[in-house]
Design a protein around this motif. Structure first.
Motif, PDB file in Angstrom:
ATOM      1  N   TYR A 274       0.939  -0.874  -0.034  1.00  0.00           N
ATOM      2  CA  TYR A 274      -0.123   0.281  -0.241  1.00  0.00           C
ATOM      3  C   TYR A 274       0.768   1.607   0.140  1.00  0.00           C
ATOM      4  N   TYR A 275       1.991   0.214   0.193  1.00  0.00           N
ATOM      5  CA  TYR A 275       3.263   2.059   0.316  1.00  0.00           C
ATOM      6  C   TYR A 275       4.426   1.737  -1.002  1.00  0.00           C
ATOM      7  N   TYR A 276       4.602   2.417  -1.465  1.00  0.00           N
ATOM      8  CA  TYR A 276       5.568   2.663  -2.641  1.00  0.00           C
ATOM      9  C   TYR A 276       6.594   3.754  -2.452  1.00  0.00           C
ATOM     10  N   PHE A 277       7.735   3.398  -2.729  1.00  0.00           N
ATOM     11  CA  PHE A 277       8.837   4.483  -3.038  1.00  0.00           C
ATOM     12  C   PHE A 277      10.616   4.139  -4.138  1.00  0.00           C
ATOM     13  N   ARG A 278      10.465   4.876  -4.473  1.00  0.00           N
ATOM     14  CA  ARG A 278      11.975   4.538  -5.402  1.00  0.00           C
ATOM     15  C   ARG A 278      12.556   5.944  -5.887  1.00  0.00           C
ATOM     16  N   ASN A 279      14.072   5.425  -6.901  1.00  0.00           N
ATOM     17  CA  ASN A 279      14.953   6.365  -6.539  1.00  0.00           C
ATOM     18  C   ASN A 279      14.306   7.091  -7.553  1.00  0.00           C
ATOM     19  N   ILE A 280      14.227   8.625  -8.336  1.00  0.00           N
ATOM     20  CA  ILE A 280      14.091   8.763  -9.939  1.00  0.00           C
ATOM     21  C   ILE A 280      15.135  10.258 -10.244  1.00  0.00           C
ATOM     22  N   ASP A 281      15.891  10.629 -11.462  1.00  0.00           N
ATOM     23  CA  ASP A 281      16.609  11.532 -10.780  1.00  0.00           C
ATOM     24  C   ASP A 281      17.648  12.503  -9.623  1.00  0.00           C
ATOM     25  N   ASN A 282      17.553  10.890  -8.570  1.00  0.00           N
ATOM     26  CA  ASN A 282      18.430  11.969  -7.494  1.00  0.00           C
ATOM     27  C   ASN A 282      16.927  12.289  -6.546  1.00  0.00           C
ATOM     28  N   ARG A 283      16.021  12.230  -6.866  1.00  0.00           N
ATOM     29  CA  ARG A 283      15.234  12.349  -5.911  1.00  0.00           C
ATOM     30  C   ARG A 283      14.533  10.780  -5.665  1.00  0.00           C
ATOM     31  N   VAL A 284      13.827  11.365  -4.841  1.00  0.00           N
ATOM     32  CA  VAL A 284      12.715  10.439  -4.401  1.00  0.00           C
ATOM     33  C   VAL A 284      10.982  10.254  -4.651  1.00  0.00           C
ATOM     34  N   LEU A 285      10.261   9.306  -5.129  1.00  0.00           N
ATOM     35  CA  LEU A 285       9.281   9.036  -5.686  1.00  0.00           C
ATOM     36  C   LEU A 285       8.268   8.713  -4.185  1.00  0.00           C
ATOM     37  N   PHE A 286       7.146   9.351  -3.883  1.00  0.00           N
ATOM     38  CA  PHE A 286       6.518   7.818  -2.864  1.00  0.00           C
ATOM     39  C   PHE A 286       5.289   8.204  -2.722  1.00  0.00           C
ATOM     40  N   GLY A 287       4.223   7.221  -3.244  1.00  0.00           N
ATOM     41  CA  GLY A 287       2.806   7.271  -3.292  1.00  0.00           C
ATOM     42  C   GLY A 287       2.516   6.014  -2.178  1.00  0.00           C
TER      43      GLY A 287
END
Length: 380
Positions: A274-287
């Motif tokens: 139900y929660y997920y995150f990852r790296n993208i372009d030296n940022r964190v995407l979190f949803g």
């Protein structure tokens, strides 16, 4: 109702009434269906109608996870269905991911196989223990699909390396990857354009009617005629066919500002996905966070709730990037389609009208195959 748009003869013969098949929805499923129809029958005239300026559901709004399910998700599926069904679904998602990569190429979708991690919080000892107990069983089961038994492995040693707080256990899966979903959709659009498939945006469909040997679509831009229709609007399909078991689920997502020296690399899930995150372009995407209030998130409205935003911000700053006070740069939301049954719906809903919906939040993994299957069904 407004006046019928005054189309010229050229517009009517080249754009409006020359389609053999109209596909509703220009997301991954709709464009994959178009691609497969054209490959099987190059002479077909195919038009894709999209209600938004860009694909409107989740295809350009998802997190870009090329994954087939965490260990706790597999355990949850097994409790609701059978071993055969769990295996069939993993096989479906795995083949779908390979199909996506084969169709578009890893470079054009920025596919990176950094692996996926499932995190268990300090207060989730029971769930972690259950997952660890079932690890060997699922590795043996899924070997039939993945071809290797080393799928899920304990990775507790990496918790400190990533800098996470309040996490007691972590399980690693080397077969999971990530993509850039915007580039995936651009690559798909380029493919269909190059095959002569027409995509018309800002055109929402109000009704679909069989009449006098053809199908008439009443849309916000006037009426279209065609021989066959494929409905690929996922959660939004229930607007046209309320009897379909597709329940909308909104996913709220944030992306941080760039973080110097970011340690996170891969895709991460916690709390049964139900929660997920990852790296993208030296940022964190979190949803995620729709489990805070399922009913409130069963909506076709884009937007955010303060409860979910607050929970995401709290987890971001206490668990994922503790003590870093990461600044948030973007917020958005996407609408996914869910149902009691964990399989997609691919069927004929009325004569010559076919649907391909309900990817249960796994559109990146399933979409290419779902599109291929509905194309086969439409061609008979």
């Amino acid at each position: 109702m407004g006046l019928e748009p005054s189309f010229s003869y050229w517009e009517r013969t080249a754009f409006i009434n020359n389609s053999d098949v109209i596909i509703i929805g220009s997301g991954i499923v709709g464009l994959s269906a178009a691609l497969n129809l054209k490959r099987k029958q190059p002479g077909l005239n195919i038009t894709v109608l999209e209600r938004g300026f860009l694909p409107s559901g989740a295809s350009t709004k998802n997190a870009g996870f090329a994954c087939f399910g965490t260990l706790s998700e597999q355990i949850s599926y097994l409790k609701r269905s059978s071993e055969e069904e769990v295996l069939r679904l993993v096989d479906y998602k795995w083949r779908g991911l390979q199909k996506l990569r084969e169709n578009l190429g890893d470079g054009s979708i920025e596919y990176h196989q950094y692996g996926g991690y499932e995190l268990f919080m300090d207060n989730e000892a029971e769930t972690a223990e259950e997952s660890l107990d079932q690890l060997t069983y699922f590795n043996t089961l899924l070997k039939q699909v993945i071809g290797n038994a080393d799928i899920y492995a304990v990775a507790d040693a990496k918790i400190a390396e990533f800098g996470f707080k309040n996490i007691s256990h972590m399980i690693y899966n080397p077969y999971e990857g990530q993509i850039h979903t915007g580039k995936m959709m651009r690559a798909l659009l380029n493919k269909v354009f190059n095959l002569g498939i027409l995509v018309l945006n800002d055109c929402s469909v109000n009704s679909i009617d069989n009449e006098d040997g053809h199908i008439r679509l009443n849309t916000s831009q006037g009426d279209f005629k065609t021989a066959k229709v494929i409905l690929a609007t996922n959660a939004f399909a229930a607007k046209l066919y309320p009897e379909l078991d597709v329940i909308p689920g909104r996913g709220q997502v944030l992306v941080t500002k760039p973080i110097p020296g970011l340690k996170i690399k891969g895709t991460y899930h916690f709390n049964e996905g139900y929660y997920y995150f990852r790296n993208i372009d030296n940022r964190v995407l979190f949803g995620g966070g729709r489990n805070i209030d399922f009913k409130k998130e069963e909506t076709l409205d884009f937007g955010h709730t303060e409860e979910v935003k607050a929970q995401l911000a709290q987890y971001l700053n206490e668990i994922i990037l503790p003590g870093q006070n990461a600044e948030i740069d973007y917020w958005w939301s996407g609408i996914m389609g869910f149902g009691e049954d964990i399989s997609p719906i691919i069927k004929e809903v009325q004569p010559n009208v076919f649907c391909a919906v309900r990817c249960n939040g796994m559109g990146v993994a399933m979409g290419s195959l779902v599109g291929e299957e509905v194309a086969k069904l439409a061609l008979g």
